[in-house]
Motif scaffolding. Structure first.
Motif, PDB file in Angstrom:
ATOM      1  N   GLY A 136      22.077  34.582  53.461  1.00 18.38           N
ATOM      2  CA  GLY A 136      21.622  33.712  52.389  1.00 18.38           C
ATOM      3  C   GLY A 136      21.348  34.467  51.100  1.00 18.38           C
ATOM      4  O   GLY A 136      21.613  33.960  50.003  1.00 18.38           O
ATOM      5  N   LEU A 137      20.824  35.690  51.219  1.00 26.27           N
ATOM      6  CA  LEU A 137      20.587  36.490  50.011  1.00 26.27           C
ATOM      7  C   LEU A 137      21.886  36.866  49.304  1.00 26.27           C
ATOM      8  O   LEU A 137      21.892  37.134  48.099  1.00 26.27           O
ATOM      9  CB  LEU A 137      19.804  37.762  50.372  1.00 26.27           C
ATOM     10  CG  LEU A 137      18.331  37.568  50.755  1.00 26.27           C
ATOM     11  CD1 LEU A 137      17.718  38.907  51.129  1.00 26.27           C
ATOM     12  CD2 LEU A 137      17.552  36.928  49.614  1.00 26.27           C
ATOM     13  N   SER A 138      22.986  36.905  50.031  1.00 25.52           N
ATOM     14  CA  SER A 138      24.272  37.232  49.401  1.00 25.52           C
ATOM     15  C   SER A 138      24.715  36.163  48.419  1.00 25.52           C
ATOM     16  O   SER A 138      25.630  36.400  47.614  1.00 25.52           O
ATOM     17  CB  SER A 138      25.345  37.413  50.473  1.00 25.52           C
ATOM     18  OG  SER A 138      25.592  36.180  51.145  1.00 25.52           O
ATOM     19  N   ALA A 139      24.070  34.972  48.457  1.00 26.53           N
ATOM     20  CA  ALA A 139      24.413  33.932  47.493  1.00 26.53           C
ATOM     21  C   ALA A 139      24.048  34.327  46.071  1.00 26.53           C
ATOM     22  O   ALA A 139      24.519  33.694  45.115  1.00 26.53           O
ATOM     23  CB  ALA A 139      23.720  32.620  47.863  1.00 26.53           C
ATOM     24  N   CYS A 140      23.202  35.358  45.895  1.00 23.77           N
ATOM     25  CA  CYS A 140      22.899  35.843  44.539  1.00 23.77           C
ATOM     26  C   CYS A 140      24.144  36.389  43.856  1.00 23.77           C
ATOM     27  O   CYS A 140      24.234  36.385  42.617  1.00 23.77           O
ATOM     28  CB  CYS A 140      21.818  36.923  44.592  1.00 23.77           C
ATOM     29  SG  CYS A 140      20.221  36.355  45.204  1.00 23.77           S
ATOM     30  N   LEU A 141      25.108  36.864  44.626  1.00 29.58           N
ATOM     31  CA  LEU A 141      26.359  37.362  44.055  1.00 29.58           C
ATOM     32  C   LEU A 141      27.317  36.240  43.707  1.00 29.58           C
ATOM     33  O   LEU A 141      28.352  36.481  43.082  1.00 29.58           O
ATOM     34  CB  LEU A 141      27.035  38.320  45.051  1.00 29.58           C
ATOM     35  CG  LEU A 141      26.236  39.567  45.417  1.00 29.58           C
ATOM     36  CD1 LEU A 141      26.987  40.376  46.464  1.00 29.58           C
ATOM     37  CD2 LEU A 141      25.948  40.409  44.193  1.00 29.58           C
ATOM     38  N   GLY A 142      26.990  35.025  44.114  1.00 29.93           N
ATOM     39  CA  GLY A 142      27.857  33.896  43.818  1.00 29.93           C
ATOM     40  C   GLY A 142      28.090  33.034  45.038  1.00 29.93           C
ATOM     41  O   GLY A 142      27.979  33.482  46.188  1.00 29.93           O
ATOM     42  N   LEU A 143      28.410  31.784  44.771  1.00 25.18           N
ATOM     43  CA  LEU A 143      28.684  30.863  45.873  1.00 25.18           C
ATOM     44  C   LEU A 143      29.939  31.268  46.637  1.00 25.18           C
ATOM     45  O   LEU A 143      30.021  31.064  47.854  1.00 25.18           O
ATOM     46  CB  LEU A 143      28.830  29.447  45.318  1.00 25.18           C
ATOM     47  CG  LEU A 143      29.101  28.335  46.334  1.00 25.18           C
ATOM     48  CD1 LEU A 143      27.946  28.207  47.315  1.00 25.18           C
ATOM     49  CD2 LEU A 143      29.354  27.008  45.622  1.00 25.18           C
ATOM     50  N   THR A 144      30.921  31.835  45.949  1.00 25.11           N
ATOM     51  CA  THR A 144      32.156  32.231  46.623  1.00 25.11           C
ATOM     52  C   THR A 144      31.909  33.349  47.627  1.00 25.11           C
ATOM     53  O   THR A 144      32.543  33.377  48.689  1.00 25.11           O
ATOM     54  CB  THR A 144      33.190  32.685  45.586  1.00 25.11           C
ATOM     55  OG1 THR A 144      32.616  33.730  44.770  1.00 25.11           O
ATOM     56  CG2 THR A 144      33.591  31.533  44.685  1.00 25.11           C
ATOM     57  N   VAL A 145      30.995  34.275  47.321  1.00 21.18           N
ATOM     58  CA  VAL A 145      30.670  35.345  48.267  1.00 21.18           C
ATOM     59  C   VAL A 145      30.004  34.757  49.507  1.00 21.18           C
ATOM     60  O   VAL A 145      30.315  35.135  50.645  1.00 21.18           O
ATOM     61  CB  VAL A 145      29.772  36.399  47.600  1.00 21.18           C
ATOM     62  CG1 VAL A 145      29.375  37.477  48.599  1.00 21.18           C
ATOM     63  CG2 VAL A 145      30.480  37.028  46.406  1.00 21.18           C
ATOM     64  N   VAL A 177      36.868  28.364  47.562  1.00 24.20           N
ATOM     65  CA  VAL A 177      36.663  29.662  46.906  1.00 24.20           C
ATOM     66  C   VAL A 177      37.730  29.905  45.834  1.00 24.20           C
ATOM     67  O   VAL A 177      37.419  30.321  44.702  1.00 24.20           O
ATOM     68  CB  VAL A 177      36.676  30.786  47.959  1.00 24.20           C
ATOM     69  CG1 VAL A 177      36.689  32.159  47.276  1.00 24.20           C
ATOM     70  CG2 VAL A 177      35.452  30.684  48.862  1.00 24.20           C
ATOM     71  N   ASP A 178      38.983  29.628  46.162  1.00 28.23           N
ATOM     72  CA  ASP A 178      40.057  29.813  45.181  1.00 28.23           C
ATOM     73  C   ASP A 178      39.913  28.856  44.003  1.00 28.23           C
ATOM     74  O   ASP A 178      40.257  29.198  42.860  1.00 28.23           O
ATOM     75  CB  ASP A 178      41.412  29.610  45.854  1.00 28.23           C
ATOM     76  CG  ASP A 178      41.716  30.691  46.877  1.00 28.23           C
ATOM     77  OD1 ASP A 178      41.111  31.777  46.780  1.00 28.23           O
ATOM     78  OD2 ASP A 178      42.518  30.444  47.801  1.00 28.23           O
ATOM     79  N   LEU A 179      39.406  27.641  44.274  1.00 26.79           N
ATOM     80  CA  LEU A 179      39.214  26.681  43.185  1.00 26.79           C
ATOM     81  C   LEU A 179      38.163  27.174  42.201  1.00 26.79           C
ATOM     82  O   LEU A 179      38.340  27.080  40.980  1.00 26.79           O
ATOM     83  CB  LEU A 179      38.813  25.329  43.769  1.00 26.79           C
ATOM     84  CG  LEU A 179      38.604  24.187  42.765  1.00 26.79           C
ATOM     85  CD1 LEU A 179      39.908  23.871  42.047  1.00 26.79           C
ATOM     86  CD2 LEU A 179      38.066  22.951  43.457  1.00 26.79           C
ATOM     87  N   ILE A 180      37.062  27.716  42.712  1.00 27.38           N
ATOM     88  CA  ILE A 180      36.017  28.233  41.828  1.00 27.38           C
ATOM     89  C   ILE A 180      36.517  29.460  41.072  1.00 27.38           C
ATOM     90  O   ILE A 180      36.206  29.649  39.885  1.00 27.38           O
ATOM     91  CB  ILE A 180      34.750  28.558  42.634  1.00 27.38           C
ATOM     92  CG1 ILE A 180      34.179  27.286  43.266  1.00 27.38           C
ATOM     93  CG2 ILE A 180      33.694  29.223  41.753  1.00 27.38           C
ATOM     94  CD1 ILE A 180      32.992  27.540  44.164  1.00 27.38           C
ATOM     95  N   ASN A 181      37.315  30.297  41.714  1.00 30.63           N
ATOM     96  CA  ASN A 181      37.790  31.525  41.076  1.00 30.63           C
ATOM     97  C   ASN A 181      38.839  31.272  40.001  1.00 30.63           C
ATOM     98  O   ASN A 181      38.905  32.001  39.006  1.00 30.63           O
ATOM     99  CB  ASN A 181      38.357  32.480  42.122  1.00 30.63           C
ATOM    100  CG  ASN A 181      37.269  33.136  42.951  1.00 30.63           C
ATOM    101  OD1 ASN A 181      36.156  33.326  42.488  1.00 30.63           O
ATOM    102  ND2 ASN A 181      37.579  33.456  44.195  1.00 30.63           N
ATOM    103  N   SER A 182      39.656  30.264  40.183  1.00 27.95           N
ATOM    104  CA  SER A 182      40.819  30.088  39.305  1.00 27.95           C
ATOM    105  C   SER A 182      40.737  28.869  38.401  1.00 27.95           C
ATOM    106  O   SER A 182      41.656  28.661  37.594  1.00 27.95           O
ATOM    107  CB  SER A 182      42.094  29.978  40.154  1.00 27.95           C
ATOM    108  OG  SER A 182      42.010  28.863  41.048  1.00 27.95           O
TER     109      SER A 182
END
Length: 549
Positions: free
Chosen positions: A374-383, A488-493
């Motif tokens: 859950g803490l990894s969500a600080c790096l972004g929702l895609t992570v 994830v690809d939708l958020i990135n691109s």
């Protein structure tokens, strides 16, 4: 004579002062670019106009006076405005005035013969044209380089004059950039004047962006050099990094941050738009990740997920055991090979037992693992979504093993049947020539090959059924992971910045003005086509003109 005056709508509420712009004598039109406010020194105004003319190669000059009568009119101000025509000698001299407490305007143009001979001065009618200076400038509207010589007449004249208007606004960017938060000796009003307070923050952000980007670029280069170390290219680590979605997303995020915080300037608008889209995408990703983390922490969902994971795993294992017991019987009334069916069923049941034992062994650490995830969500929702995809892959690893076992066994039988079928027909596969050739076999070879072919044919339905069931289970897991990767690809691109400009400020995406000449079959020009951004065109006499809108 009717003269045309292009007046910017952003200066309609400006204080009284001088009209600064360009005079186009061929078209009898004046393009107003800004208003110079009182108090000012004439020599400073002339120096400013000389600097702008040298930078933009546009003949910027003082065209006339602008009087905005917000309060009671003063005689001294009116006489002072009339006297400026002698200091800034320009023919014709425009006098625009907005009446007090009304939307009515008055405009006139006079040809001064001298500072004292007012009777000898001539007066012309003025057609006032309001245009949006911001849209014209930011759309980068430019005229053609050379107009065809064969174009003549009123159509060409009006089109050329309108092209000169856009050319003047587009090339006079040096005049607009002079209005900073540290104002100079001359105070101007134009399209940028409304955001003077915001320009302070913009300029400070520009000054701070350079060192910050340089520092972050150095840190990102160190991280990239560490990730490119040979230790991480060894077989176990390279294999794991290529299979985990989290590593792929972190690598992609590192590339995004490297491009965003790069100190190199964009060479063209396409690269600038790409960097802006990437920056907005990263900011949105981080914002969504923080919202997810806040929601998980506020609802205490991590503890609930940890408590519900073991019962869910037990339920899934129980359902798989029921499925294998159904396959070990007579599934859908099919006649299976009982010996092979029992061997495969017990083999897969043992794997389920190992998997559920592993889950119970890891149960004390599940809540802590989920909390770090859950803490990894600080790096972004895609992570966070990539880590979720990897967790699903780890939790369904036994289904992947079942699929691999069933696929390998099925492929072995298919290859064996194809080889024995060639033997049964008197053929063989030539490895050197990569083709099927004829071959003569002994009677013993034909007998053993036919016997093995018959055994494999009768064992094929049992193997195919297990392969089909486990393929469907694997397909279900891959579908869930595919939906996560698609998000994830939708958020990135997704080009969010371009879409925002398209919805809110579409003129920022304009490609410019295009001129082309339509001709008859005889070669005579029909008309000159242009795309323009004009608010409205209103003819007027010396009095009675009203503001647009």
């Amino acid at each position: 004579m009717v003269l045309k005056a292009f007046f910017p709508t952003c200066c309609a509420s400006a204080d009284s002062g001088l009209l600064v712009g360009r005079w186009v004598p061929e078209q009898s039109s004046a393009v107003v670019l800004a208003v110079v406010h009182f108090p000012f020194i004439p020599i400073q105004v002339k120096e400013l106009l000389a600097q702008v003319q040298q930078a933009s190669q546009v003949g910027v000059t003082v065209l006339g006076t602008w009087c905005h009568r917000r309060q009671e009119p003063e005689e001294s101000l009116g006489h002072f405005l009339e006297g400026l025509g002698a200091i800034f000698s320009h023919k014709p001299w425009f006098q625009l005035c907005r009446e007090r407490g009304s939307k009515s305007w008055s405009c006139k143009a006079t040809h001064w013969q001298g500072p004292t001979s007012h009777a000898a001065s001539g007066e012309d009618q003025v057609m006032l044209i309001f245009y949006d200076q911001r849209k014209v400038l930011l759309s980068q509207l430019h005229p053609p380089a050379v107009l065809p010589d064969r174009q003549a007449g009123d159509t060409t004249a009006s089109a050329g004059g309108l092209a000169a208007v856009f050319d003047t606004v587009a090339r006079s960017e040096a005049l607009f950039q002079s209005d900073r938060f540290d104002e100079g000796p001359v105070r101007l009003s134009h399209w940028q004047s409304e955001g003077v307070e915001a320009s302070i923050l913009v300029e400070l952000a520009k000054w701070a962006a350079g060192p910050v980007c340089l520092l972050l670029a150095c840190l990102l280069s160190l991280v990239s050099a560490a990730s490119a170390c040979r230790v991480f290219k060894l077989w176990p680590l390279s294999f794991i990094w290529s299979k985990l979605s989290t590593c792929e997303q972190l690598r992609h995020r590192l590339e995004q941050l490297t491009l965003i915080f790069s100190t190199r300037k964009a060479k063209n608008p396409a690269q600038l738009m790409r960097k802006a889209n990437m920056l907005v995408s990263v900011l949105l990703d981080v914002a969504l990740g923080l919202m997810l983390l806040s929601w998980l922490h506020r609802k205490d969902l991590i503890g609930q997920l940890a408590d519900a994971l073991i019962p869910v795993a037990d339920h899934v294992a129980e359902e798989l055991q029921h499925l294998l017991q159904w396959l070990m019987g007579a599934p859908a009334g099919l006649k299976m090979n009982r010996a092979l069916d029992q061997v495969l069923g017990r083999f897969f049941l043992y794997h389920i037992h190992l998997w559920i034992s592993y889950i119970h062994l890891m149960s004390p650490f599940i809540e802590r693992i989920l909390w770090h995830v859950g803490l990894s969500a600080c790096l972004g929702l895609t992570v966070a979504l990539s880590i979720l995809s990897d967790i699903i892959a780890l939790l369904t690893f036994h289904i992947y093993c079942f699929y691999v076992y069933g696929a390998r066994l099925y492929c072995l039988k298919i290859h064996g049947l194809s080889s024995l079928w060639r033997l049964f027909r008197g053929k063989k596969w030539n490895v050197l020539r990569q083709r099927v050739d004829s071959c003569s076999y002994d009677l013993d070879q034909l007998f053993i090959g036919t016997l093995l072919f018959t055994i494999l044919v009768f064992l094929l339905p049992t193997t195919a059924l297990y392969y089909l069931v486990f393929t469907l289970l694997r397909l279900l897991v891959v579908t869930v992971q595919g939906l996560i990767h698609l998000l994830v690809d939708l958020i990135n691109s997704l080009p969010l910045y371009s879409l925002g400009l398209r919805l809110c400020r579409p003129y920022r995406l304009a490609a410019g003005v295009k001129f082309r000449v339509l001709e008859h079959e005889t070669g005579r020009p029909l008309r000159l086509l242009m795309q323009v951004s004009i608010a409205c065109i209103l003819p007027c006499s010396s009095k009675g003109l009203r503001e647009p809108g």
